[in-house]
Design an enzyme around this catalytic site. Structure first.
Site, PDB file in Angstrom:
ATOM      1  CG  PHE A 121      49.501  44.437  35.654  1.00  0.00           C
ATOM      2  CD1 PHE A 121      49.640  44.867  36.957  1.00  0.00           C
ATOM      3  CD2 PHE A 121      48.783  43.268  35.417  1.00  0.00           C
ATOM      4  CE1 PHE A 121      49.084  44.151  38.010  1.00  0.00           C
ATOM      5  CE2 PHE A 121      48.230  42.538  36.457  1.00  0.00           C
ATOM      6  CZ  PHE A 121      48.380  42.974  37.761  1.00  0.00           C
ATOM      7  CD  GLN A 242      47.879  34.293  31.547  1.00  0.00           C
ATOM      8  OE1 GLN A 242      47.048  34.764  32.315  1.00  0.00           O
ATOM      9  NE2 GLN A 242      48.421  34.999  30.566  1.00  0.00           N
ATOM     10  CG  HIS A 244      50.148  34.215  37.318  1.00  0.00           C
ATOM     11  ND1 HIS A 244      51.257  34.643  38.005  1.00  0.00           N
ATOM     12  CD2 HIS A 244      49.349  35.294  37.168  1.00  0.00           C
ATOM     13  CE1 HIS A 244      51.123  35.933  38.272  1.00  0.00           C
ATOM     14  NE2 HIS A 244      49.973  36.357  37.772  1.00  0.00           N
ATOM     15  CG  LEU A 254      47.595  35.129  41.620  1.00  0.00           C
ATOM     16  CD1 LEU A 254      48.399  34.754  40.390  1.00  0.00           C
ATOM     17  CD2 LEU A 254      46.236  35.690  41.213  1.00  0.00           C
ATOM     18  CD  GLU A 257      51.531  40.562  34.895  1.00  0.00           C
ATOM     19  OE1 GLU A 257      51.261  39.372  34.637  1.00  0.00           O
ATOM     20  OE2 GLU A 257      51.316  41.487  34.102  1.00  0.00           O
ATOM     21  NE  ARG A 288      49.540  37.607  34.214  1.00  0.00           N
ATOM     22  CZ  ARG A 288      48.351  37.746  34.759  1.00  0.00           C
ATOM     23  NH1 ARG A 288      47.362  36.942  34.409  1.00  0.00           N
ATOM     24  NH2 ARG A 288      48.129  38.675  35.658  1.00  0.00           N
ATOM     25  CG  HIS A 355      46.391  32.547  36.420  1.00  0.00           C
ATOM     26  ND1 HIS A 355      45.916  32.671  37.705  1.00  0.00           N
ATOM     27  CD2 HIS A 355      46.285  33.772  35.855  1.00  0.00           C
ATOM     28  CE1 HIS A 355      45.527  33.928  37.907  1.00  0.00           C
ATOM     29  NE2 HIS A 355      45.730  34.614  36.801  1.00  0.00           N
ATOM     30  NE  ARG A 400      43.601  36.545  31.771  1.00  0.00           N
ATOM     31  CZ  ARG A 400      44.074  37.084  32.892  1.00  0.00           C
ATOM     32  NH1 ARG A 400      44.249  38.393  32.974  1.00  0.00           N
ATOM     33  NH2 ARG A 400      44.375  36.330  33.926  1.00  0.00           N
TER      34      ARG A 400
END
Lengths: 589, 230
Positions: A121, A242, A244, A254, A257, A288, A355, A400
């Protein structure tokens, strides 16, 4: 008035039935603490259900790993704004808690040796910034669903008491500021009720609905954050929201990731793999904030795709049907449903989408809510806890890492549960009720009983979301944010004159949405005011007029108070529990 | 586009009625978008919804006679006028909102949680990819209720017949290599109602918005029972 409201008494009240609330409730119920969980939707409808990619833990099932590397990545990802004691606590606990979830029934995907499958990730590394790690434990691309359902199932086993489809209106607190429970409304009947508790845990999730295009559910209106603000508790680091990188362009759904973790990558209109320019090492698996800014920049500089050149493409078709069907079946289905294309054969149009709320109700690593209410910056609010996206512990800081939010809710849900069990031993009796506090909560509800002409809730909500998107987005300047602050203040004033047309009691969702909008309004104001004040760029907060991180002046947490829209600051906890501190360094991927 | 929507507010209406609405539609619109537009026209119109992408299971409704999730039903495939009603067989609370208490009760009744009697190891239980694959098509259930409320056996005996959703969950644990309660799970499904009211009508499978197959899962349970009894 308050004397006529029915009262129920529990040891602990948990508000919110996503992963954080359910993990805490499970800990409490298993310890025989009498716990009530209030949720405005049936528990498995909570937004944890939509988490896709997975949950980080240094199990080292696929590649070498250890919790200390995870800790480094999380702190670097946070742009050094995370509290290092909380991060150490979370990363150390992660492997054990994943195993605990597996034992609770979560159907993780498996490796050939029968262990839990892990995928790479964004922002993950081995050896403190070295090669890519594979740290994200996954149940295909439905990890949130798998975890939420398993936690709900275990709560059924533990006989947790659920109040499904009850909306929490406000916290009840006495003159000393001790939290005594909450006033809630049963949505089906419209009747109110007091739930008295020795300890109250807020686990109400994020507030992505302050932005127009978002990955969030309709219910993500930050109700707990709103309740905290109205109880005089500040919200921390709200400027860090955040975006995304890969929401479906123009729609917002969404795309995990994990799609890039499995080998997908981004292309601009020239077919260029542009992330190589922005993050030469990590490329498409940079943090991100970095990837979102890169996409935004590509589009702004004319290298966007499509007739309006307003998005980039996520390429997955080289992965092969087998990988897509086995590892990414959920997003394949979503893409087929909403775009009528198959990612196994065509690229997907994507664009950054609101997000995750990094900020929230300030807590320590036990989940206790802390605020500068007395002599110090971190005095505990007696009887109040918060975990998950509504809280700011802070393990995410300014940005994050993907895979850390499912971890956050499980780790701190459990920690808060344990701390509450101890708290209950020392606080054996309910305190006297505070009737004036109940009256205040009831006034909030009865205000919407006013009849007559007025603006509609939907109109104001749409305007708020558009305003936040236009004036508090990925790139920010003083001028834009100042205008944003003025606009949200104006909207807040107009909200006073909004009216409902439907005044019925039974399942009145118009009234629920009005109450939710009040929360959204407060949170939007906290977000745009905190963003306007922070004159640096850090993590998700990108100021064109202050492009650099400024550790000397801004390595500190923001605290926004509703009263007087006041801002305060407190230091970042740089000292971990046992290991050496990670001092701020230039952040490159 | 023309919509005909079931309306009932117990505070003001003696009986339910259908109300007509016109909605301006565009390509790619889902039924949920149309219902939101109707709510914008008339805020008293009530339905449950949340995630908007078919994972939370809130907005199950009956669309032109078939159960489905509004948020992943494209209106382009729907015949006009689009008739939207609450799930059949459930008590209506208001408009499209039904009382799902019995559905949830049946779900809880199958003890839908992993049960292991052996001491827990320090690590994860080992499960091969092949064993894990047996859970595909079972664990993805979102408890929307489209299946059970499309099932005539559940309409007649919602208090006694577990219904397709709960039985799918029962089999999800029977099929899990980690679970050690298969005998109890089977025993608790004995008798004429809990399992055996399923007559393989397959409405459940036809309407499942996640493409799951409760009929097959029920068949598997029956097969194991039969094998155990011979």
């Amino acid at each position: 008035m308050s004397s006529s409201i029915p009262v129920r008494r529990f040891d602990t009240l948990v508000i919110g039935a996503g992963g954080g609330g359910l993990r805490a409730a499970l800990q409490l119920a298993q310890a025989d603490a009498h716990v009530a969980v209030v949720s405005k939707v049936f528990p498995t409808r909570s937004h944890t259900v939509a988490a896709q990619g997975g949950m980080n833990a240094a199990l080292a099932n696929v590649l070498p790993d250890n919790w200390h590397w995870h800790m480094f990545d999380t702190i670097k990802g946070s742009d050094y704004l995370a509290d290092q004691d909380a991060v150490e606590y979370m990363c150390r606990a992660a492997p054990r808690l994943v195993v605990e979830l597996e034992h609770a029934g979560v159907p993780f995907s498996r490796l050939d040796n029968g262990k839990i499958y892990q995928r790479p990730f964004g922002g993950q590394s081995q050896n403190f910034g070295g090669d890519q790690a594979a740290r994200t434990c996954a149940a295909a691309d439905r990890t949130g669903h798998a975890i939420l359902h398993s936690l709900y199932q275990q709560n059924i086993h533990a006989k947790t008491h659920f109040f499904d489809e009850y909306l929490a209106l406000d916290l009840i607190y006495d003159d000393e500021g001790t939290i005594l429970g909450a006033v809630v409304m049963e949505i089906e009947t419209g009747e109110t009720m007091v739930i008295e508790a020795k300890a109250t845990l807020l686990a109400t999730g994020g507030a992505g609905q302050i932005f127009r295009t978002n990955t969030n559910a309709h219910i993500n209106t930050g109700d707990g954050m709103g309740m905290a603000l109205r109880a005089g508790i500040p919200l921390q680091d709200m400027e860090f929201f955040q975006f995304h990188p890969t929401g479906i362009a123009g729609k917002g759904m969404l795309i995990t990731e994990g799609a890039r973790g499995e080998g997908g990558y981004l292309l601009n209109k020239d077919g260029e793999r542009f992330m190589e320019r922005y993050a030469p090492n990590a490329k498409d698996l940079a943090s991100r904030d970095v990837v979102s800014r890169a996409i935004y920049t590509e589009v702004k500089e004319g290298r966007g795709c499509g007739p309006n050149a307003d998005h980039v493409m996520l390429k997955l078709d080289h992965l092969g049907m087998d990988v897509i069907q086995k590892r990414l079946p959920g997003i394949r289905s979503t893409i087929q449903t909403f775009l009528h294309i198959d990612p196994a054969s065509e690229s997907i149009p994507v664009y950054p989408t609101a997000h995750y709320t990094m900020g929230g109700i300030p807590t320590n690593r036990h989940g206790q809510v802390v605020a500068p209410l007395g002599q110090t910056a971190e005095e505990t609010v007696q009887g109040l806890y918060a975990v998950g996206e509504c809280a700011c512990v802070s393990v995410h800081g300014a940005n994050r890492l993907g895979g850390n939010s499912l971890l956050d809710i499980v780790v701190f849900g459990r920690a808060a549960g344990n701390h509450i069990i101890d708290y209950l031993k020392e606080n054996r009796y309910h305190r006297p009720m505070a009737d004036d506090s109940i009256d205040k909560a009831m006034a909030r509800l009865s205000r919407w009983g006013q009849k007559g002409e007025g603006e509609s809730v939907r109109q104001l909500k749409d305007e708020l979301k558009k305003t936040m998107e236009d004036f508090c987005g990925v790139f920010r300047t003083d001028e834009i944010l100042a205008e944003g602050v003025d606009k949200v203040i104006a909207l807040e004033a107009r909200l006073q004159d909004a009216r409902l047309q439907d005044h019925s009691k039974v399942f009145n969702t118009a009234r629920v949405e009005a109450l939710e909008l009040e929360n959204l309004m407060d949170i939007a104001l906290a977000t745009v005011c905190s963003a306007h004040a922070r004159k640096e760029s850090r993590g998700a907060h990108s100021r064109i007029d202050y492009p650099d991180r400024d550790d000397e002046r801004w390595l500190k947490h923001s605290l926004f108070f509703k009263e007087g829209r006041k801002l305060d600051y407190k230091p970042v906890r740089m000292k971990p529990l046992t290991v050496d501190s990670f001092p701020p360094k230039a952040r490159v991927y | 586009m023309h919509f005909s929507v079931y309306r009932y507010n117990p505070e003001t209406d003696d009986k339910p009625y259908m109300q007509e609405y016109e909605v301006a539609v565009d390509a790619g619109m889902m039924l949920r978008d149309a219902l939101l537009d109707i709510k914008f026209q008339d805020e008293s119109f009530t339905f449950r919804h949340s995630c908007g992408e078919g994972v939370c299971g809130s907005d199950g409704v009956n669309i032109n006679g078939t159960n489905g999730l509004a948020c992943i039903t494209p209106i382009s495939v729907l015949k006009e006028p689009v008739e939207v009603r609450p799930f059949p067989g459930r008590p209506v609370i208001r408009d499209l909102v039904v009382d799902m208490t019995q559905f949830y009760h049946q779900y809880r009744s199958v003890k839908p949680y992993l049960t292991v009697h052996d001491p827990e190891p320090e690590e994860e239980y080992r499960q091969s990819p092949e064993e894990r694959e047996k859970l595909d098509g079972l664990y993805e259930c979102i408890l929307c209720g489209c299946c059970s409320t499309a099932c005539p056996s559940f309409w007649w005996n919602p208090d006694k017949f577990r219904g397709p959703a709960a039985l799918l969950q029962s089999y999800r644990f029977i099929a899990d290599s980690r679970d050690q309660a298969t005998a109890q799970r089977l025993e608790e499904l004995e008798g004429p109602y809990r399992l055996f009211r399923c007559h393989s009508i397959m409405n459940c499978t036809n309407v499942c918005p996640k493409g799951l197959n409760p009929t097959k899962a029920i068949g598997e349970i029956k097969k194991i029972m039969l094998k155990n009894n011979t």
